[in-house]
Design an enzyme around this catalytic site. Structure first.
Site, PDB file in Angstrom:
ATOM      1  N   ASP A 149      -4.380 -12.828   3.266  1.00  0.00           N
ATOM      2  CA  ASP A 149      -5.669 -12.381   3.821  1.00  0.00           C
ATOM      3  C   ASP A 149      -6.846 -12.728   2.916  1.00  0.00           C
ATOM      4  O   ASP A 149      -7.980 -12.326   3.183  1.00  0.00           O
ATOM      5  CB  ASP A 149      -5.644 -10.878   4.163  1.00  0.00           C
ATOM      6  CG  ASP A 149      -4.912 -10.025   3.163  1.00  0.00           C
ATOM      7  OD1 ASP A 149      -4.604 -10.518   2.059  1.00  0.00           O
ATOM      8  OD2 ASP A 149      -4.655  -8.845   3.474  1.00  0.00           O
ATOM      9  N   HIS A 180      -6.229  -7.087  -0.543  1.00  0.00           N
ATOM     10  CA  HIS A 180      -6.420  -5.659  -0.811  1.00  0.00           C
ATOM     11  C   HIS A 180      -5.649  -5.220  -2.061  1.00  0.00           C
ATOM     12  O   HIS A 180      -4.549  -5.699  -2.308  1.00  0.00           O
ATOM     13  CB  HIS A 180      -5.956  -4.837   0.395  1.00  0.00           C
ATOM     14  CG  HIS A 180      -6.606  -5.244   1.687  1.00  0.00           C
ATOM     15  ND1 HIS A 180      -6.019  -6.134   2.565  1.00  0.00           N
ATOM     16  CD2 HIS A 180      -7.802  -4.908   2.226  1.00  0.00           C
ATOM     17  CE1 HIS A 180      -6.823  -6.311   3.606  1.00  0.00           C
ATOM     18  NE2 HIS A 180      -7.911  -5.594   3.423  1.00  0.00           N
ATOM     19  N   ASP A 239      -2.567 -10.336  -2.581  1.00  0.00           N
ATOM     20  CA  ASP A 239      -3.155  -9.916  -1.309  1.00  0.00           C
ATOM     21  C   ASP A 239      -4.651  -9.610  -1.513  1.00  0.00           C
ATOM     22  O   ASP A 239      -5.079  -9.256  -2.610  1.00  0.00           O
ATOM     23  CB  ASP A 239      -2.426  -8.651  -0.831  1.00  0.00           C
ATOM     24  CG  ASP A 239      -2.804  -8.207   0.576  1.00  0.00           C
ATOM     25  OD1 ASP A 239      -2.048  -8.518   1.513  1.00  0.00           O
ATOM     26  OD2 ASP A 239      -3.858  -7.538   0.736  1.00  0.00           O
ATOM     27  N   HIS A 248       0.819  -1.225   0.000  1.00  0.00           N
ATOM     28  CA  HIS A 248       0.000   0.000   0.000  1.00  0.00           C
ATOM     29  C   HIS A 248       0.851   1.272   0.000  1.00  0.00           C
ATOM     30  O   HIS A 248       0.322   2.366  -0.217  1.00  0.00           O
ATOM     31  CB  HIS A 248      -0.927   0.045   1.221  1.00  0.00           C
ATOM     32  CG  HIS A 248      -1.994  -1.011   1.219  1.00  0.00           C
ATOM     33  ND1 HIS A 248      -2.926  -1.126   0.221  1.00  0.00           N
ATOM     34  CD2 HIS A 248      -2.266  -2.022   2.092  1.00  0.00           C
ATOM     35  CE1 HIS A 248      -3.735  -2.142   0.477  1.00  0.00           C
ATOM     36  NE2 HIS A 248      -3.362  -2.713   1.610  1.00  0.00           N
TER      37      HIS A 248
HETATM   38  C1  SP5 Z   1      -1.130  -5.092   3.910  1.00  0.00           C
HETATM   39  C2  SP5 Z   1      -2.597  -5.123   4.215  1.00  0.00           C
HETATM   40  O1  SP5 Z   1      -3.221  -6.180   4.091  1.00  0.00           O
HETATM   41  N1  SP5 Z   1      -3.172  -3.996   4.640  1.00  0.00           N
HETATM   42  C3  SP5 Z   1      -4.561  -3.956   4.941  1.00  0.00           C
HETATM   43  C4  SP5 Z   1      -4.960  -2.685   5.590  1.00  0.00           C
HETATM   44  C5  SP5 Z   1      -6.411  -2.690   5.970  1.00  0.00           C
HETATM   45  N2  SP5 Z   1      -6.708  -1.612   6.846  1.00  0.00           N
HETATM   46  C6  SP5 Z   1      -8.088  -1.359   7.147  1.00  0.00           C
HETATM   47  C7  SP5 Z   1      -8.711  -2.503   7.863  1.00  0.00           C
HETATM   48  C8  SP5 Z   1      -9.835  -2.096   8.736  1.00  0.00           C
HETATM   49  C9  SP5 Z   1     -10.381  -3.303   9.421  1.00  0.00           C
HETATM   50  N3  SP5 Z   1     -10.713  -3.068  10.766  1.00  0.00           N
HETATM   51  C10 SP5 Z   1     -11.600  -4.041  11.290  1.00  0.00           C
HETATM   52  C11 SP5 Z   1     -11.701  -3.975  12.769  1.00  0.00           C
HETATM   53  C12 SP5 Z   1     -12.776  -4.845  13.246  1.00  0.00           C
HETATM   54  N4  SP5 Z   1     -12.563  -5.289  14.567  1.00  0.00           N
HETATM   55 ZN    ZN Z   2      -4.208  -7.081   2.575  1.00  0.00          ZN
END
Ligand code: SP5
Ligand code: ZN
Length: 353
Positions: free
Chosen positions: A294, A207, A205, A169
């Site tokens: 992921d 994302h 990934d 990212h």
């Molecule tokens: C490298 C990578 O996989 N980065 C991913 C970044 C995602 N960031 C935002 C995720 C927000 C999820 N939060 C959920 C919390 C629920 N308990």
């Molecule tokens: Zn990711």
């Protein structure tokens, strides 16, 4: 396969990230990497190395991808954060104000003196805490990416940069998504600089690899391909759509394959086939795989449903491209399973390579 890692990764250990107006525990934790190391050792998969670092060579490799004012900011960020308020030494640094230069005309050419303003200038989310050891950990991760690249250039079929924090990212001059230095982009550029004329990046990934896309968007010498959750509903939201094909000389050299939340292995695999067809049509000489786990069904922040056994197939399909391959470690937040899933993929690759 050789694995390059550095115990200093653990210096980067965020406490909390901002999520829907609350601080929640960080998903990107040092134990992720420990699980991968433990599984590599348990299954005797490959050999572990901690690269020796030539500071000047490393800084040069990083500077090929990241802006000087950004790395200078990262290198001094912790000291500036504490200088703002000595009590900050007990807190991670997180941004809370951003310039949004594209949409609102805020300026990004004037470097603010205020540190909190610079923290926002060089980032795009408040989920990526920065702390005392972040720069050292990120820099050593980049060193692992460079070392993995060298091992492939020296003739190894593939190498694994077991990096933390992750990288895909991070853009030329911004962090976000738990990423600070784009290890995959640094590897791809290092392969180019060593004489590989065409390098492909295939990001698996969950994302979208927005940082990598942005870094190479106007270039025809590095093909960027990403299979990911549809940004209409999935992080990082503002990039990763299918109509982003590249700009200028880079038109036709970026391929996004967004898939709806809930996608299972069969449809994911069809996207991987398309991605591999694009890599083949590009006639790449080397491949970089930002390896996020992921996509796993048990991942707490993602929405695909790949099973642990599927990663073996993913590894075999990637090996079938027949290219020298550098893997970087990206996401994967089902911490107890991330080692099994990563090593399943790497073993699948090795068995077919
Ligand atoms: C490298 C990578 O996989 N980065 C991913 C970044 C995602 N960031 C935002 C995720 C927000 C999820 N939060 C959920 C919390 C629920 N308990
Ligand atoms: Zn990711």
């Amino acid at each position: 396969m050789k694995t390059f890692h550095n115990p200093l990764h653990a210096l980067h250990q965020g406490r909390e990230e901002m999520f829907r107006g609350r601080m929640v525990p960080c998903h990107e934790v040092p134990a992720r990497l420990d699980y991968v190391l433990a599984e590599l050792q348990r299954r005797s998969q490959g050999v572990l190395f901690t690269p020796e670092v030539d500071d000047a060579a490393l800084d040069a490799a990083i500077a090929r991808v990241h802006a000087e004012r950004y790395t200078r900011f990262l290198a001094g960020a912790w000291d500036e954060w504490v200088a703002m308020d000595p009590a900050n030494a007990q807190r991670d640094a997180l941004p809370s104000v951003w310039p949004l230069p594209n949409r609102h005309g805020f300026r990004n050419d004037v470097l603010p003196a205020n540190f909190a303003a610079r923290l926002g200038l060089f980032s795009f989310d408040s989920g990526s805490p920065l702390m005392a050891g972040t720069w050292a950990a990120a820099r050593m991760g980049a060193a692992c990416a460079v070392a993995a690249t060298r091992s492939v250039l020296a003739g190894d079929r593939a190498a694994f940069a077991l990096t933390r924090p992750p990288g895909h990212h991070a853009g030329p001059d911004f962090f976000g998504g738990y990423c600070f230095l784009n290890n995959a982009a640094i590897a791809a550029q290092a392969l180019r600089d060593a004489g590989m004329t065409r390098v492909a990046v295939l990001d698996v990934d969950y994302h979208h690899g927005n940082g990598t896309q942005t870094i190479f968007y106007e270039r025809a010498d590095v093909l960027t391909v990403s299979i990911h959750g549809d940004p209409s509903t999935e992080y990082p939201f503002f990039l990763g759509h299918a109509d982003e094909r590249g700009d200028g000389a880079g038109v036709g050299f970026n391929l996004n394959l967004p898939l709806p939340r809930g996608t299972g292995f069969k449809d994911w695999c069809a996207a991987l086939e398309r991605a591999l067809d694009a890599v083949e049509a590009f006639d790449a000489q080397a491949l970089v795989v930002p390896m996020g786990l992921d996509t796993f069904e048990g991942d707490p922040i993602s929405g695909f449903t790949l099973g642990s056994g599927d990663y073996d197939t993913v590894g075999r399909m990637l090996a079938a491209a027949g290219l020298p391959t550098v893997f970087t470690f990206e996401g994967g937040y089902a911490v107890a399973e991330v080692g099994t899933n990563a090593v399943n993929l790497l073993e699948g690759f090795c068995r077919s390579a």
